[in-house]
Design an enzyme around this catalytic site. Structure first.
Site, PDB file in Angstrom:
ATOM      1  N   ASN A  76      31.666  94.489  83.578  1.00  0.00           N
ATOM      2  CA  ASN A  76      30.744  94.097  84.640  1.00  0.00           C
ATOM      3  C   ASN A  76      31.010  94.880  85.904  1.00  0.00           C
ATOM      4  OD1 ASN A  76      31.828  92.253  87.065  1.00  0.00           O
ATOM      5  ND2 ASN A  76      33.154  91.991  85.286  1.00  0.00           N
ATOM      6  N   CYS A 138      39.974  92.543  90.823  1.00  0.00           N
ATOM      7  CA  CYS A 138      38.728  93.212  90.455  1.00  0.00           C
ATOM      8  C   CYS A 138      38.831  94.710  90.668  1.00  0.00           C
ATOM      9  CB  CYS A 138      37.564  92.636  91.245  1.00  0.00           C
ATOM     10  SG  CYS A 138      37.059  91.044  90.598  1.00  0.00           S
ATOM     11  N   ASN A 203      43.125  90.202  85.149  1.00  0.00           N
ATOM     12  CA  ASN A 203      41.778  90.465  85.606  1.00  0.00           C
ATOM     13  C   ASN A 203      41.237  91.566  84.687  1.00  0.00           C
ATOM     14  OD1 ASN A 203      39.406  91.042  87.232  1.00  0.00           O
ATOM     15  ND2 ASN A 203      40.444  89.957  88.881  1.00  0.00           N
TER      16      ASN A 203
END
Lengths: 433, 445
Positions: A76, A138, A203
Site C-alpha cells: 500500500n 511506515c 510494519n
C-alpha cells in the site's frame, strides 16, 4: 475451555487479536463493527497533526497472488489518517466509552520535536484510550517527510522520541518497528532504552509488487508512475516471525513485551507468533481480504488448540518456542534424517522427483508404475521434496536411529549432540571434550 | 397437424424448432477467461506427466496449462497444435475421462481431474478465433504425396507433409472434407460448423489440394496413385457397416446409425428431421450413444440402446453412458436382436438375453420384445474396399509401427488401419506419425 483473555502492557482485552493500525481502524464505523464481530482490540489508524495529510486519488494497493488468485501479499501507498485530528479523537472517545472491555490503542506519527508529541499525547489521553503506538514503521510517503520509517531506521531517534513520550503521558507506549533495517535488535534495544513499554512489529516491507508491461509503470500505478509501498500479508510472515524471535531471544531486550504483526491470517499464525514471544498479535491484511469475520475462526481455532494441548491460558504457551531459536552453529549435526514417501498417499505427480533430480541431490528414483522412492545413499534430507509435494504428510523426514549407518556417508549415526563449533572441518573449532 | 413425441411413426417436428435448436447447442460450453484461469491453477505441472502419456498425440499438457495460467493462451495453442493439428476438435470430442483426465494426478488425489479438455478448447479457440495459423511450410522438397481420405488421419498427415515441404493432394470421396468430424460425431459436440472451419484453418498451411468426389476404386486407384506420386497415405476410414444377420433387417425404418448421424450433421434445420416415436439402437459404442441421444433430442418418446454384453464392456465411456441416461435414453445390457417384425415397416424388435460363458457369448432362450418405429444399427463399421496388395488383420489394413503397409510407398492411418482405437485423436496421431515416416523415407533417399 481455554482462557483467551489477554493483558498486554497492562491493557486488557477479551482475546489477543487486535486489528493493526491501518485502513480497517481508520474510523468509528469500522471499529464498532470490528468490536461487534469480536476483535479484542484495535490500534487506531495513525493520527498526525492538522492540517491532515492527503492521499493519492488513484490506486493505493498492489498485490501478489497465489493459485486461484489467493491474496498472498498486499502493498500500500496509503498514508496516515486523512481526516482531521478532532474528528478522530471524538470517535475514539465514543467507541472506547461504548466498548470499555476492548483495547483501544492509538497510533501516532508527528514530526520529530518534543512539543508535537507532547501536544498529541495530551489529546489522546483525553479520549480515554488505553495506550499509544508510535508509528516508526511506515516506509512510504511519510518517511520522505522525516517520519515513519525515517525515524525507525535511526535507533537514536527511536530512543529520543520514546523518552519524550514516556515523559508526557501515563499511557503505555508501544514502539512500532520497521523491518526495513539490517538488524532488528538495534531499534528494539533503542526503544527499550528510551523507556518504551513494548515494541510491535513488523510494519510493512518496502516493495514494488509488479510492473505493468504495457505502460512500464510500477504497480500500483498513479498516472504512469509508481512509488514503493509497504508490503504485508501472508508473504511477510516469515520475515516477521524471525524479527520477533530475534528480539525475544536478545539478552538486551529479553522480557520486553512484543506485539506480533505480519501476515497473521489464521489462529495458527497467531499461536506461532505468541510461541515465539509475542504477547498478543495484530492483524490487518486478513481482515482486509476476508472481512472482520475471520476473527471468529481465530478465536475458535486458538481455543480448540489450547484445549487440545492443555494450555489453560495464553501465558501457558507464550514464548515457549523462544528457547528453541538458536544460531546455526549450535544445530545438532548428529541429527540425521531421510525423506520417506508414503506410497498410499502419493498421487504420482513426480514433483519431488523433478525438484530433487534437477535442483538437489538426485536422491529420488522412479520405479516402474511411477513409484517414487528415496535413495538413502543420496538423500541429504534437504526437505525440498516435502516442500514441493502437493499432498500434506505424503513425504516426511524420518530420523535415523543412533547406531544405524547413514548410507550416504557410511558413518554410524551417533547419539550425542555435536555441532559446528566442535566439528573438525571448522578452523575455529573448540577442542573436543 | 403438429407432431409430438407421441405421434406414431417416423415424423418430423416432434418438438418446437426452438427446443430442438437448444437441445443441439454446445453440450460443454467454452470456459470463460476467468474459469480458465481457475481451472489452470489446479494443474500441478507434474514431472513426465501421466496425462501426456495418456494422450495419443502426446500433447505437452502441463506446459500448455501453465501457458494459459500465465496469460499466454496463444502460446498454449501452439504447444497443442505442434502435436495435434486437430487439437480444437479433439478438445471437443476426446473421451478425456478415459484419456488425459483419467490419468491426471488430481483424479487420483481428489477424484476431480484438471479440466484438460476444456482448457485445450479455451486455448485452441483463442488462437483460431484470432485467425492465426501458427505454422509455415519448409522449403519445397519437390516430392508429391497422395492422401486418400480427408478425415482426421488424412488431414493430419497432409498438414504435416505440407509443413515439411511436400506437395499434397488429398482425394476425398465425399463432397465435404473432415471425414467423421464432419459426418460423424454428435452435433452438440461440435456446434457452429466447427469441423468445416477447422479444416479451412488447417489448410492455411498451404500446399494441400483437396479433390472432392474422388473415391478410391472409383475415380482413382491405388495403383494409379502409386505411379503418379512419391508416396500414398491411406486414410479412408471405415466406409461400410456390419450387417445385422437377422430376419426382418430389410424392413423400412431399419438403417445404420452412421447414416442417421451424418444426415443429422448435414441438416441445417434439425427440427425438420423425421425421427421415430420409439427408437431402438443396437450397439455399445460412441456411435450408439450419439444416435440414441440425438434421437431423444429430436423428440423421440422412447429411446433404448440394446447392447449384447455388460455395461463394463461398452466401448462408450462411463461419462458418455451417463450423458445418455441423463438425456432419457434407456440402456439394456446382455441382449441381442433375433428378429425384427412389422408389416413392411418395423414395428417390433425381438431380443434374446445373452450370457458371458467361457466359450463366448451365449444366447439364452428367454426373449423380450421392444416396440420400435425406427431401429439404428451401431454394431461397428468395416473397410469398404481393399485394393489388391494390402494385407488385412482383423478386417483392417495391417501396418508396422510407423504405418507402413505391405505395399511399398503406401502408408495407412486412422480407422482403416489395424491397431487404432477408432478415436479422432488416435487418427490424428497416426496420420502425423505416418507423415513423419514418409518424410524420413522420401528425404532419406
Amino acid at each position: 475451555m481455554a482462557d483467551l483473555r489477554s493483558e498486554f502492557v497492562g491493557i486488557k482485552s477479551p482475546n489477543p487479536f487486535w486489528l493493526a493500525s491501518a485502513p480497517p481502524t481508520d474510523k468509528e464505523y469500522n471499529v464498532r463493527r470490528a468490536f461487534a464481530q469480536g476483535w479484542g482490540g484495535v490500534v487506531w489508524k495513525t493520527l498526525g497533526l492538522d492540517p491532515h495529510i492527503v492521499n493519492v486519488n488513484g490506486p493505493r494497493y498492489g498485490a501478489v497472488w497465489g493459485a486461484d488468485r489467493r491474496l498472498l501479499g498486499l502493498n500500500n501507498i496509503e498514508l496516515i489518517t486523512d481526516r482531521p485530528l478532532e474528528v478522530n479523537l471524538q470517535e475514539i472517545k465514543a467507541v472506547k466509552r461504548d466498548f470499555p472491555d476492548r483495547a483501544m490503542v492509538v497510533s501516532l506519527m508527528v514530526p520529530c520535536d518534543e512539543e508535537s508529541w507532547a501536544f498529541i499525547l495530551k489529546k489522546v489521553e483525553d479520549t480515554g484510550a488505553d495506550g499509544v503506538e508510535l508509528n516508526f514503521g511506515c516506509p512510504h510517503g511519510m518517511s520522505e517527510r522525516g517520519m515513519g520509517s525515517a525515524v525507525g531506521q535511526v535507533p537514536e531517534y527511536i530512543e529520543m522520541v520514546a523518552r519524550w513520550c514516556k515523559a508526557h503521558t501515563r499511557m503505555p507506549v508501544i514502539v512500532k518497528l520497521t523491518p526495513n533495517i539490517t538488524d532488528i535488535r538495534y531499534p528494539a534495544r533503542a526503544a527499550k532504552k528510551g523507556g518504551a513499554d513494548a515494541v510491535s512489529l513488523i510494519n510493512t516491507v518496502s516493495s514494488i509488487t509488479a510492473v505493468d508491461l504495457d505502460s512500464f509503470s510500477p504497480e500500483p500505478s498513479i498516472d504512469g508512475k509508481g512509488s514503493h509501498g509497504g508490503y504485508c500479508g501472508p508473504a511477510v510472515k516469515p520475515i516477521a516471525l524471525n524479527m520477533v524471535a530475534e528480539i525475544a531471544r536478545d539478552p538486551e531486550t529479553r522480557g520486553l513485551p512484543i506485539s506480533g504483526i505480519g501476515g497473521i491470517t489464521t489462529w495458527r499464525d497467531a499461536a506461532e507468533f505468541m510461541a515465539l514471544g509475542a504477547g498478543n498479535v495484530q492483524v490487518c491484511t486478513a481482515a482486509m481480504t476476508y472481512g472482520f469475520k475471520v476473527v471468529e475462526e481465530m478465536i475458535s481455532g486458538l481455543g480448540q488448540w489450547m484445549d487440545e494441548k492443555g494450555h489453560a491460558d495464553l501465558g501457558a504457551f507464550t514464548g515457549r518456542a523462544v528457547p528453541n531459536v538458536t544460531d546455526w552453529q549450535y544445530l545438532n549435526l548428529n541429527y540425521v534424517t531421510k525423506a520417506r514417501i508414503d506410497q498410499d498417499l502419493c498421487i504420482k505427480c513426480g514433483r519431488c522427483y523433478a525438484a530433487c533430480e534437477d535442483t538437489s541431490h538426485q536422491a529420488i528414483a522412479i520405479r516402474p508404475g511411477r513409484v517414487f522412492e528415496v535413495i538413502d545413499a543420496e538423500c541429504v534430507a534437504c526437505n525440498l521434496c516435502v516442500n514441493v509435494c502437493p499432498v500434506e504428510t505424503c513425504i516426511t523426514m524420518e530420523r535415523l536411529e543412533a547406531g544405524t549407518v547413514d548410507p550416504r556417508t557410511g558413518r554410524t549415526v551417533e547419539q550425542r549432540y555435536a555441532n559446528w563449533t566442535t566439528h573438525p572441518n571448522n578452523p575455529m573449532a573448540e577442542a573436543a571434550e | 397437424m403438429t407432431a409430438s413425441p407421441q405421434t406414431p411413426g417416423i415424423v418430423a417436428g416432434r418438438l418446437p424448432s426452438a427446443v430442438v435448436a437448444d437441445n443441439f447447442s454446445d453440450v460443454a460450453p467454452p470456459l470463460t477467461a476467468h474459469e480458465a484461469l481457475v481451472a489452470a491453477d489446479r494443474c500441478y505441472f507434474c514431472y513426465d506427466a501421466p496425462c501426456i502419456a495418456a494422450c495419443p498425440t502426446a500433447i505437452d499438457i502441463p506446459l500448455f496449462i501453465r501457458q494459459i495460467a500465465t496469460g499466454t493462451a496463444e502460446a498454449a495453442a501452439r504447444t497443442i497444435f505442434a502435436q495435434n493439428i486437430m487439437g480444437g476438435m479433439c478438445a471437443r470430442v476426446c473421451p478425456t475421462e478415459t484419456l488425459c483426465e483419467e490419468a491426471c494426478v488430481r483424479e487420483a488425489a481428489e477424484g476431480k481431474p484438471v479440466e484438460i479438455g476444456r482448457l485445450q478448447r479455451f486455448a485452441t479457440d483463442k488462437l483460431m478465433a484470432a485467425g492465426v495459423h501458427p505454422f509455415s511450410r519448409a522449403a519445397a522438397t519437390g516430392k508429391r504425396v497422395a492422401v486418400i481420405g480427408a478425415g482426421p488421419a488424412g488431414l493430419a498427415g497432409a498438414h504435416r507433409l505440407a509443413m515439411l515441404g511436400h506437395d499434397v493432394t488429398v482425394f476425398e470421396a465425399r463432397p465435404k472434407p473432415g471425414g467423421l468430424n464432419e459426418y460423424g460425431i454428435a452435433a452438440y459436440k461440435t456446434v457452429g460448423e466447427f469441423a468445416r472451419a477447422e479444416v479451412d484453418w488447417l489448410l492455411r498451411i498451404g500446399g494441400i489440394e483437396i479433390r472432392h468426389d474422388h473415391a478410391l476404386g472409383r475415380e482413382v486407384t491405388l495403383e494409379g496413385l502409386r505411379a503418379d506420386y512419391d508416396a500414398v497415405l491411406l486414410g479412408v476410414g471405415l466406409g461400410d457397416v456390419h450387417k445385422l444377420e437377422v430376419p426382418g433387417r430389410e424392413l423400412v425404418g431399419v438403417r445404420p446409425a452412421v447414416e442417421f448421424i451424418a444426415e443429422l450433421r448435414q441438416a441445417a434445420d434439425k427440427s425438420s428431421l423425421p425421427i421415430g416415436r420409439r427408437v431402438v439402437v443396437i450397439g455399445g459404442g460412441m456411435t450408439a450413444i450419439d444416435a440414441a441421444v440425438q434421437s431423444k433430442l429430436l423428440g423421440a418418446e422412447e429411446v433404448t440402446i440394446v447392447y449384447r454384453r455388460g455395461q463394463e464392456r461398452m466401448s462408450a465411456s462411463a461419462d458418455e453412458q451417463e450423458h445418455a441416461t441423463t438425456t432419457g435414453v434407456r440402456l439394456v445390457y446382455h441382449a441381442v436382436p433375433i428378429r425384427l417384425e412389422g408389416d413392411g415397416r418395423i414395428e417390433r424388435a425381438v431380443f434374446a438375453y445373452t450370457m458371458e460363458t467361457e466359450a463366448g457369448l451365449a444366447v439364452s432362450e428367454e426373449t423380450f420384445t421392444l416396440a420400435a418405429d425406427q431401429l439404428f444399427l451401431a454394431i461397428g463399421q468395416t473397410l469398404a474396399e481393399v485394393p489388391a496388395g494390402l494385407v488385412l488383420e482383423a478386417g483392417k489394413i495391417e501396418v508396422d509401427g510407423a504405418g507402413r503397409t505391405g505395399l511399398e510407398r503406401v502408408w495407412a492411418a486412422g480407422d482403416c488401419r489395424h491397431g487404432g482405437e477408432d478415436l479422432t485423436v488416435t487418427a490424428v496421431a497416426q496420420g502425423r506419425d505416418a507423415a513423419m515416416d514418409i518424410h524420413a523415407q522420401l528425404m532419406g533417399g
